[in-house]
Design a protein around this motif. Sequence first.
Motif, short mmCIF file in Angstrom:
data_model
loop_
_atom_site.label_atom_id
_atom_site.label_comp_id
_atom_site.label_asym_id
_atom_site.label_seq_id
_atom_site.Cartn_x
_atom_site.Cartn_y
_atom_site.Cartn_z
N UNK A 1 47.39 39.82 22.59
CA UNK A 1 47.28 39.73 24.05
C UNK A 1 46.43 40.86 24.61
N UNK A 2 46.58 42.06 24.04
CA UNK A 2 45.75 43.18 24.47
C UNK A 2 44.29 42.94 24.10
N UNK A 3 44.05 42.38 22.93
CA UNK A 3 42.68 42.08 22.53
C UNK A 3 42.08 40.97 23.37
N UNK A 4 42.92 40.01 23.78
CA UNK A 4 42.45 38.97 24.71
C UNK A 4 42.08 39.58 26.05
N UNK A 5 42.88 40.56 26.51
CA UNK A 5 42.57 41.24 27.77
C UNK A 5 41.27 42.03 27.67
N UNK A 6 41.00 42.62 26.48
CA UNK A 6 39.70 43.27 26.26
C UNK A 6 38.57 42.27 26.45
N UNK A 7 38.75 41.08 25.87
CA UNK A 7 37.73 40.04 25.92
C UNK A 7 37.43 39.63 27.36
N UNK A 8 38.49 39.40 28.13
CA UNK A 8 38.31 39.04 29.54
C UNK A 8 37.70 40.22 30.30
N UNK A 9 38.10 41.44 29.94
CA UNK A 9 37.52 42.61 30.59
C UNK A 9 36.02 42.72 30.35
N UNK A 10 35.56 42.33 29.16
CA UNK A 10 34.12 42.33 28.90
C UNK A 10 33.42 41.32 29.80
N UNK A 11 34.01 40.14 29.97
CA UNK A 11 33.42 39.16 30.90
C UNK A 11 33.32 39.76 32.30
N UNK A 12 34.36 40.49 32.72
CA UNK A 12 34.33 41.12 34.04
C UNK A 12 33.16 42.09 34.16
N UNK A 13 32.99 42.94 33.16
CA UNK A 13 31.91 43.93 33.19
C UNK A 13 30.55 43.24 33.25
N UNK A 14 30.43 42.12 32.55
CA UNK A 14 29.15 41.40 32.50
C UNK A 14 28.96 40.47 33.70
N UNK A 15 29.95 40.38 34.58
CA UNK A 15 29.84 39.54 35.76
C UNK A 15 29.88 38.05 35.45
N UNK A 16 30.61 37.67 34.41
CA UNK A 16 30.70 36.27 33.99
C UNK A 16 32.09 35.75 34.36
N UNK A 17 32.15 34.74 35.23
CA UNK A 17 33.45 34.27 35.71
C UNK A 17 34.22 33.51 34.64
N UNK A 18 33.52 32.76 33.78
CA UNK A 18 34.17 32.01 32.71
C UNK A 18 33.13 31.75 31.63
N UNK A 19 33.61 31.46 30.42
CA UNK A 19 32.70 31.27 29.30
C UNK A 19 33.28 30.26 28.32
N UNK A 20 32.43 29.76 27.47
CA UNK A 20 32.85 28.97 26.33
C UNK A 20 33.21 29.97 25.23
#
Length: 321
Positions: free
Chosen positions: A105-124
Amino acid sequence: MRLADGIDLPLTEELARNVGPAGIDIAYQRLGDPAGPPVLLIMGMAAQLIHWPDSFCQELAGHGLHLIRFDNRDAGRSTHLTNAPAPNLPAVLAGDLSTVSYTLSDMAADTVGLLDVLGIDSAHVVGASMGGAIAQTVAIEHPARVRSLTAIMSTTGDASVGQAAPEVLSVLFAGPPGNTRDEVVAHALRVFRAAGSSGFDTDEAELAARAGLAFDRGHDPLGIARQAVASVASGDRTARLAAIAAPTLVIHGLADRLCDASGGRAIAAAIPGAELWLVEGQGHDLPPALRPELARRIAAHVRRAEAGRIRSFRASAPGVQ
């Protein structure tokens, strides 16, 4: 730029700072068309962003996709949790979680956090091995951020499926993996020979080059162990997988001896509407001859999901073309 397996790709490696709730650094690369559908590639345990082979990424990028591949925490050039407790895998397997520093779950939060930094609302989201487990966790816990899910050579966390063959475990744990670059590369090749694809040719020169580059980028046996106990401590996701609504593609090799194909079958059975592709002769790797078809199937899955998003948007906003 010429990368580990001789493929030229226009990319640079960057470092995202203060990512996610943990505020860690994540090393990443962006490839392909920035205007294309974003595809986030999540690698597995003991692996780095370079373990998504450059030629495979080139194939995917050739389908008009915008790829992001990155190092998980405790891997490569991302943050290594060097002040964490020494992980004790036997104790964790026995139910003592006192040496677990984080979970999937923490690693999933890292993944979503990277999307946040990159300004990507959602991804495949595409994950391989433990990366597939992280991708499942992202889809379960952050569903709005996942346009589609692809899980490759992964499992559900249920200990009764996705088991490793005893002979592969004996190679994996037969003595220390080594301390020098040459020793670590030799161990990596032994593991690939035991767990790799029996039905496809393997380029051992490519594997050795990638293992050597991974050593240079950040060899960390304790980091690998922390990832291992995180995976064990996260438990069985099967019941929660039923809530995933994102279009899902499950890919698993029938010759996978590190994670039996029962793992992929279980994922597909648990996620409503999931598509399952079982690959004859594929082991726990991405062999060169299979990469074009893997890329084609994943790209087609992404395109179908994108078309579905457009139809859903138009249905929710009448009059919008």
